[in-house]
Design a protein around this motif. Structure first.
Motif, short mmCIF file in Angstrom:
data_model
loop_
_atom_site.label_atom_id
_atom_site.label_comp_id
_atom_site.label_asym_id
_atom_site.label_seq_id
_atom_site.Cartn_x
_atom_site.Cartn_y
_atom_site.Cartn_z
N HIS A 1 2.64 4.46 0.91
CA HIS A 1 3.09 4.40 2.30
C HIS A 1 3.56 3.00 2.68
N PRO A 2 4.64 2.90 3.45
CA PRO A 2 5.15 1.58 3.84
C PRO A 2 4.13 0.70 4.58
N SER A 3 3.15 1.30 5.24
CA SER A 3 2.16 0.47 5.93
C SER A 3 1.28 -0.25 4.90
N TYR A 4 1.36 0.17 3.69
CA TYR A 4 0.53 -0.30 2.59
C TYR A 4 1.37 -1.19 1.67
N THR A 5 2.62 -0.74 1.40
CA THR A 5 3.48 -1.59 0.54
C THR A 5 3.89 -2.86 1.28
N ALA A 6 3.79 -2.85 2.62
CA ALA A 6 4.20 -4.02 3.41
C ALA A 6 3.40 -5.27 3.03
N CYS A 7 2.12 -5.07 2.73
CA CYS A 7 1.19 -6.19 2.60
C CYS A 7 1.60 -7.16 1.50
N LYS A 8 1.73 -8.42 1.93
CA LYS A 8 2.23 -9.45 1.04
C LYS A 8 1.08 -10.33 0.57
N SER B 1 -2.43 -9.72 0.88
CA SER B 1 -3.34 -8.86 0.13
C SER B 1 -3.58 -7.64 1.00
N GLN B 2 -4.24 -6.66 0.43
CA GLN B 2 -4.55 -5.49 1.25
C GLN B 2 -5.95 -5.69 1.79
N LYS B 3 -6.03 -5.97 3.07
CA LYS B 3 -7.32 -6.40 3.63
C LYS B 3 -7.95 -5.34 4.51
N TRP B 4 -9.17 -4.93 4.15
CA TRP B 4 -9.93 -4.07 5.02
C TRP B 4 -10.64 -4.96 6.04
N VAL B 5 -10.81 -4.48 7.26
CA VAL B 5 -11.58 -5.20 8.27
C VAL B 5 -13.01 -4.68 8.20
N PHE C 1 -7.84 -1.78 8.93
CA PHE C 1 -7.01 -2.28 7.84
C PHE C 1 -5.98 -3.24 8.43
N VAL C 2 -5.81 -4.38 7.81
CA VAL C 2 -4.84 -5.34 8.32
C VAL C 2 -3.53 -5.17 7.56
N MET C 3 -2.49 -4.86 8.31
CA MET C 3 -1.18 -4.76 7.70
C MET C 3 -0.44 -6.06 7.99
N ASP C 4 0.28 -6.58 7.01
CA ASP C 4 1.06 -7.78 7.26
C ASP C 4 2.49 -7.60 6.75
N HIS C 5 3.41 -8.38 7.32
CA HIS C 5 4.82 -8.45 6.86
C HIS C 5 5.55 -7.11 6.84
N HIS D 1 -8.06 4.86 8.07
CA HIS D 1 -7.50 3.75 8.83
C HIS D 1 -6.03 3.50 8.54
N ARG D 2 -5.52 4.11 7.48
CA ARG D 2 -4.10 3.89 7.13
C ARG D 2 -3.65 5.08 6.28
N PRO D 3 -2.38 5.44 6.36
CA PRO D 3 -1.91 6.48 5.46
C PRO D 3 -1.62 5.86 4.10
N ALA D 4 -2.17 6.44 3.04
CA ALA D 4 -1.93 5.87 1.70
C ALA D 4 -0.56 6.28 1.17
N TYR D 5 -0.08 7.48 1.56
CA TYR D 5 1.17 7.99 1.00
C TYR D 5 2.14 8.44 2.07
N LEU D 6 3.42 8.34 1.73
CA LEU D 6 4.47 8.97 2.53
C LEU D 6 5.08 10.04 1.62
#
Ligand SMILES: C[S@@+](CC[C@H](N)C(=O)[O-])C[C@H]1O[C@@H](n2cnc3c(N)ncnc32)[C@H](O)[C@@H]1O
Length: 247
Positions: free
Chosen positions: A146-153, A155-159, A170-174, A235-240
């Motif tokens: 999922h783009p909310s997951y591939t976005a992360c530059k 790291s993939q950070k859980w809160v 989940f913190v999404m970045d970029h 907290h986030r969709p893993a797949y599109l």
């Protein structure tokens, strides 16, 4: 000389296979059943499985009655494993990069792709090429990270709640910065590409596809019971996952 495909790196390949061999893995529990359902009946149809890996979906479709299934993948090791472990009279495996799809002269009723498209930079070209190898009214069903997951530059950070250590988000970045990502996964630095959801949809529309269904799956009760940490995936969709048709 062509660059070695990441799935041909022995350490990465073995780690990936270990992941897939786990009893409760995301592919078997969440992703592949949805893709399979969306494809529907393949009785007497011709199918191309793009980025087929070792043929998990490829052989499933042949067993479900497809007349011919071509599995293509850039990784020689994946194709070798497919030929050895997932053979079928109606299946043919080919080593081939998705970027060269337009070299195929045949047409298919269905193109399927499971979790390979986030490895492709130019999805506008890819979707045009997929459109080009489909018969009229042909269908394209694919899953991608999922783009909310591939976005992360970074790291993939859980809160995590400091009080009790529970994951609360989940913190999404970029997200807005599309393009290449160098990600640590299975002991290697691998290259993926981040495309916004809007870009994926617009690239399909531009290629001429008509969208039929979009799925952003969450783990179900059974998955969360068997693998409690999958509750984090709420907290986030893993797949599109998208099903579309040649317009
Ligand atoms: C996560 S695996 C999924 C394999 C298979 N589709 C499945 O779900 O079992 C991703 C696959 O995409 C393939 N892949 C990555 N980049 C590719 C490319 N440019 N062309 C073709 N295949 C590619 C990899 O070699 C790998 O087999």
């Amino acid at each position: 000389m062509a660059k070695k495909a990441i799935y041909d790196d022995v350490k990465f390949f073995n780690n990936y296979i270990d992941l897939r061999n786990k009893e409760f893995n995301y592919n078997d529990m969440i992703e592949q059943p949805i893709v399979f359902d969306l494809i529907g009946s393949v009785q007497d149809k011709t199918v191309l499985d793009l980025g087929c890996g070792y043929g998990a979906m490829t052989v499933k479709l042949a067993n479900a009655g497809a007349k011919k299934v071509i599995g293509v993948d850039v990784s020689e090791k994946m194709i070798e494993k497919g030929i050895k472990e997932n053979p079928h009279a109606n299946v043919e495996y080919r080593v081939m990069a998705a970027e060269n799809l337009s070299e195929i002269n045949e047409k298919y009723d269905t193109v399927v792709s499971c979790l390979a498209i986030h490895y492709i930079n130019d999805i506008y070209k890819l979707f045009r090429d997929v459109y080009g190898i489909l018969n009229s009214r042909g269908e394209f069903v694919f899953s991608m990270e999922h783009p909310s997951y591939t976005a992360c530059k970074v790291s993939q950070k859980w809160v995590t709640d400091p009080e009790n250590g529970l994951v609360t988000g989940f913190v999404m970045d970029h997200y807005g910065e599309e393009g290449v990502r160098k990600i640590e996964w299975l002991g290697k630095t691998i290259t993926k590409y981040h495309h916004k959801t809007a870009t994926v949809i617009n690239a399909l529309i531009e290629a001429g596809f008509v969208l039929e269904k979009v799925v952003e799956p969450s783990p179900d009760k059974k998955m969360m019971e068997n693998v409690p940490k999958t509750v984090h995936e709420l907290h986030r969709p893993a797949y599109l996952i998208i099903k579309c048709k040649k317009g």
